[in-house]
Design a protein around this motif. Structure first.
Motif, PDB file in Angstrom:
ATOM      1  N   GLY A 187      37.078   7.052  28.797  1.00  0.00           N
ATOM      2  CA  GLY A 187      36.333   8.086  28.076  1.00  0.00           C
ATOM      3  C   GLY A 187      35.237   7.474  27.207  1.00  0.00           C
ATOM      4  N   ASN A 188      35.554   6.349  26.568  1.00  0.00           N
ATOM      5  CA  ASN A 188      34.560   5.698  25.701  1.00  0.00           C
ATOM      6  C   ASN A 188      33.352   5.226  26.502  1.00  0.00           C
ATOM      7  N   ASP A 189      33.607   4.694  27.712  1.00  0.00           N
ATOM      8  CA  ASP A 189      32.493   4.220  28.542  1.00  0.00           C
ATOM      9  C   ASP A 189      31.632   5.400  28.993  1.00  0.00           C
ATOM     10  N   ILE A 190      32.294   6.480  29.383  1.00  0.00           N
ATOM     11  CA  ILE A 190      31.531   7.642  29.859  1.00  0.00           C
ATOM     12  C   ILE A 190      30.688   8.211  28.716  1.00  0.00           C
ATOM     13  N   GLU A 191      31.233   8.173  27.496  1.00  0.00           N
ATOM     14  CA  GLU A 191      30.456   8.646  26.345  1.00  0.00           C
ATOM     15  C   GLU A 191      29.157   7.834  26.220  1.00  0.00           C
ATOM     16  N   LYS A 192      29.267   6.521  26.487  1.00  0.00           N
ATOM     17  CA  LYS A 192      28.083   5.658  26.383  1.00  0.00           C
ATOM     18  C   LYS A 192      27.100   5.965  27.507  1.00  0.00           C
ATOM     19  N   ILE A 193      27.620   6.089  28.737  1.00  0.00           N
ATOM     20  CA  ILE A 193      26.730   6.367  29.878  1.00  0.00           C
ATOM     21  C   ILE A 193      26.028   7.712  29.667  1.00  0.00           C
ATOM     22  N   ALA A 194      26.803   8.698  29.167  1.00  0.00           N
ATOM     23  CA  ALA A 194      26.218  10.031  28.961  1.00  0.00           C
ATOM     24  C   ALA A 194      25.110   9.961  27.918  1.00  0.00           C
ATOM     25  N   ALA A 195      25.283   9.085  26.905  1.00  0.00           N
ATOM     26  CA  ALA A 195      24.232   8.939  25.892  1.00  0.00           C
ATOM     27  C   ALA A 195      22.967   8.396  26.550  1.00  0.00           C
ATOM     28  N   TYR A 196      23.149   7.466  27.488  1.00  0.00           N
ATOM     29  CA  TYR A 196      21.975   6.894  28.173  1.00  0.00           C
ATOM     30  C   TYR A 196      21.292   7.952  29.043  1.00  0.00           C
ATOM     31  N   VAL A 197      22.104   8.730  29.795  1.00  0.00           N
ATOM     32  CA  VAL A 197      21.506   9.750  30.666  1.00  0.00           C
ATOM     33  C   VAL A 197      20.789  10.811  29.804  1.00  0.00           C
ATOM     34  N   TYR A 198      21.414  11.175  28.688  1.00  0.00           N
ATOM     35  CA  TYR A 198      20.762  12.126  27.771  1.00  0.00           C
ATOM     36  C   TYR A 198      19.420  11.556  27.317  1.00  0.00           C
ATOM     37  N   HIS A 199      19.424  10.256  26.998  1.00  0.00           N
ATOM     38  CA  HIS A 199      18.216   9.586  26.510  1.00  0.00           C
ATOM     39  C   HIS A 199      17.106   9.627  27.558  1.00  0.00           C
ATOM     40  N   ILE A 200      17.426   9.276  28.819  1.00  0.00           N
ATOM     41  CA  ILE A 200      16.345   9.248  29.825  1.00  0.00           C
ATOM     42  C   ILE A 200      15.893  10.656  30.181  1.00  0.00           C
ATOM     43  N   ASN A 201      16.794  11.641  29.962  1.00  0.00           N
ATOM     44  CA  ASN A 201      16.417  13.010  30.330  1.00  0.00           C
ATOM     45  C   ASN A 201      15.644  13.701  29.206  1.00  0.00           C
ATOM     46  N   GLN A 202      16.050  13.480  27.965  1.00  0.00           N
ATOM     47  CA  GLN A 202      15.478  14.245  26.856  1.00  0.00           C
ATOM     48  C   GLN A 202      14.448  13.452  26.040  1.00  0.00           C
TER      49      GLN A 202
END
Ligand code: HEC
Length: 292
Positions: free
Chosen positions: A254-269
């Motif tokens: 879960g912790n890793d996915i939280e990090k990946i999701a932050a990156y995807v949010y960053h490249i998208n937004q």
């Protein structure tokens, strides 16, 4: 006639060297319960005692040949405790007649040089150092003792194991508790590279999987973009098994996915989308209207 070192002092020195040697070869104190250690201790003590009795015999024999005066002086000195005698011999100064006997001839430069014998405590330390050096070299050569890289390796492994142990029991982030944190973007990018880039392309520009930088989404199970990404990476796609459930199947924590999701949010937004003109994949799905 010289006084001999008491047998108890010899035994203490032998025990110290044995202890150091065993400790260096074993690298821990487990040898204290080993019969080999106590065997060597007992044999060494017996040898020291034998050496001492032979010394006694020789001493008696020599004593008989002394003059009465020498005998009296010898017995007098023998009454002095060993440490006190050592101390005195360490700081003893010769009388001028004694100095004459020790004087080395330096006729040509007139410098006075005395051929003093080294004090016994000094010689003792010297030989102790030599014995220690041999033990050290042998254990360095034959065991892992004192090798910095090997010590680093073991410590590193222990730390990794400790971290793994901690992560196993540490509470992991879930879909409910996950939050966007800017601090996670950099680590998220690394995790994205190892787990997602094969399908979603460099920087999320799309490939086998959809372009993650545009505003068109096939799957929109959540109202917020960050949670949507977390949800997809945790549960996978209901339509296409290629997008597998990284979280649910235990591939990512879960912790890793939280990090990946932050990156995807960053490249998208926080970055402009990678358009088809820039080599990005064409938009798929419908336009999303994410809640902030
Ligand atoms: C084996 C290829 C593959 C890998 C690896 C992969 N994905 Fe996907 N991903 C896909 C496909 C294919 C889809 C489209 C699913 C669909 O059509 O429903 C997708 C969809 C998605 C979506 C939803 C996009 C949308 O428009 O609905 C997100 C978010 C996503 N992936 C994130 C990730 C993340 C994060 C990783 C890395 C942990 C990852 N994916 C790894 C193939 C992959």
């Amino acid at each position: 006639m010289k006084h001999r070192t008491p047998v108890i002092v010899n035994i203490l020195i032998i025990l110290t060297i044995l202890f150091i040697a065993y400790f260096m070869f074993e690298q821990n104190a487990s040898f204290l319960s080993s019969p080999y250690f106590w065997g060597t201790v007992i044999i060494s003590i017996i040898l020291a005692l034998i050496q001492n009795s032979i010394g006694d015999l020789i001493e008696n024999d020599k004593f008989k040949r002394l003059t009465d005066e020498e005998k009296a002086a010898y017995l007098q000195e023998k009454k002095m405790p060993y440490l006190q005698r050592m101390y005195q011999s360490a700081f003893k100064k010769q009388s001028s007649t004694e100095e004459k006997d020790l004087l080395l001839d330096h006729g040509f430069d007139g410098i006075m040089e005395l051929d003093n014998q080294l004090p016994r405590w000094w010689l003792g330390l010297f030989w102790f150092g030599v014995a220690y050096c041999i033990v050290y070299l042998l254990s360095f050569w034959l065991t892992d003792f004192a090798h910095p890289e090997k010590e680093y390796d073991t410590e590193h492994k222990m730390q990794i194991a400790a971290v793994d142990e901690y992560l196993k029991t540490a509470p992991q982030t879930t879909l409910e508790t996950a939050e966007f944190k800017a601090d996670n973007i950099a680590e998220g990018q690394e995790l994205f590279k190892t787990n997602c880039v094969t399908c979603h392309g460099d920087g999320g520009k799309g490939g086998i999987g959809p372009n993650l930088t545009d505003n068109f989404w096939i799957n929109q199970p959540e109202k917020k973009l960050f949670k949507n990404v977390f949800n997809m990476a945790w549960n996978g796609s209901p339509n296409n098994p290629a997008m597998r459930a990284f979280g649910k199947n235990g591939e990512l924590s879960g912790n890793d996915i939280e990090k990946i999701a932050a990156y995807v949010y960053h490249i998208n937004q926080e970055q402009p989308p990678i358009t088809t003109a820039q080599g990005g994949a064409a938009p798929q799905g419908t336009e999303a209207h994410w809640e902030k």
